[in-house]
Design an enzyme around this catalytic site. Sequence first.
Site, short mmCIF file in Angstrom:
data_model
loop_
_atom_site.label_atom_id
_atom_site.label_comp_id
_atom_site.label_asym_id
_atom_site.label_seq_id
_atom_site.Cartn_x
_atom_site.Cartn_y
_atom_site.Cartn_z
N SER A 60 0.77 -1.09 -0.18
CA SER A 60 -0.07 0.03 -0.01
C SER A 60 0.82 1.20 -0.09
CB SER A 60 -1.04 0.05 1.17
OG SER A 60 -1.86 -1.20 1.31
N1 SAH Z 1 -0.87 -4.75 3.84
C1 SAH Z 1 -0.29 -5.19 2.64
C2 SAH Z 1 -1.39 -4.88 1.53
C3 SAH Z 1 -1.12 -6.10 0.52
S1 SAH Z 1 -2.47 -6.26 -0.77
C4 SAH Z 1 1.15 -4.37 2.48
O1 SAH Z 1 1.36 -3.49 3.37
O2 SAH Z 1 1.94 -4.72 1.76
C5 SAH Z 1 -3.76 -7.15 -0.14
C6 SAH Z 1 -3.18 -8.55 0.58
O3 SAH Z 1 -4.57 -8.97 0.92
C7 SAH Z 1 -2.68 -9.47 -0.80
O4 SAH Z 1 -1.51 -9.99 -0.27
C8 SAH Z 1 -3.92 -10.56 -1.09
O5 SAH Z 1 -3.18 -11.78 -1.15
C9 SAH Z 1 -4.44 -10.45 0.40
N2 SAH Z 1 -5.96 -11.23 0.30
C10 SAH Z 1 -6.87 -10.87 -0.25
N3 SAH Z 1 -7.83 -11.62 -0.01
C11 SAH Z 1 -7.57 -12.43 1.10
C12 SAH Z 1 -8.20 -13.04 2.08
N4 SAH Z 1 -9.38 -13.46 1.87
N5 SAH Z 1 -7.58 -13.62 3.21
C13 SAH Z 1 -6.39 -13.22 3.36
N6 SAH Z 1 -5.50 -12.46 2.52
C14 SAH Z 1 -6.30 -11.96 1.62
#
Ligand code: SAH
Length: 211
Positions: A60
């Site tokens: 993000s």
């Molecule tokens: N907080 C992260 C943002 C990553 S993007 C950072 O700072 O890098 C969002 C993430 O949510 C992705 O890695 C994706 O695989 C995960 N995601 C999406 N759906 C999900 C679910 N149902 N359960 C767990 N993780 C999930």
Amino acid sequence: MTSERTRERLVQQLRNEGVRNERVLQVMRQVPRHLFVDEALASRAYENTALPIGRSQTISQPYIVARMTEALLGDEQLDTVLEVGTGSGYQTAVLAPLVRRVYTVERIAPLLDQARRRFRLLKLRNIHPKHSDGGLGLPEFSPYDGIIVTAAPEGIPRTLVEQLRPGARMILPIGGAGAQALVKVTRTAKGYETEMLEPVNFVPLLGGVET
Ligand code: SAH
């Protein structure tokens, strides 16, 4: 490239965009974001922008991380927090110094393994990463004093609200591409209250989420 000056510039941008919590700004200054992206992108790590982390996912934008952290904390000292969507682990690493314990769940195992290695390297021992579907939350350690979701469901996942302690907050993006908003959900005695924060743009929360 990863110098103090570059980080200071980022913190100044966060201030200009309205981030006010000094503890959050201090952590944003300290957490080495360049360790949470590919080496090829490390030179851009302190730009205020989202970056790819592989598997169609993104780390993000620092402003959004700071904003969500600030909204989650309010004026309180939080004990146990759940994060859904570990991704690179950057948001988790920002939360770790500010609360007592962070549980974080990710559904893509290789991303989680990489994040785990980063937590170990940075000696962030109050982070507990789990490989699972975050739409279900993590009932075994609930209730939480706060929940932060970093992928967008279509609506407010009921299971997650139920894992909040009464009075506690959940910060999450809601809606499809192009029409997403960051929302603050506060659990009340009877149900929950919502407050819109601002437009955002997250990857979708996948899996069977009941809203
Ligand atoms: N907080 C992260 C943002 C990553 S993007 C950072 O700072 O890098 C969002 C993430 O949510 C992705 O890695 C994706 O695989 C995960 N995601 C999406 N759906 C999900 C679910 N149902 N359960 C767990 N993780 C999930």
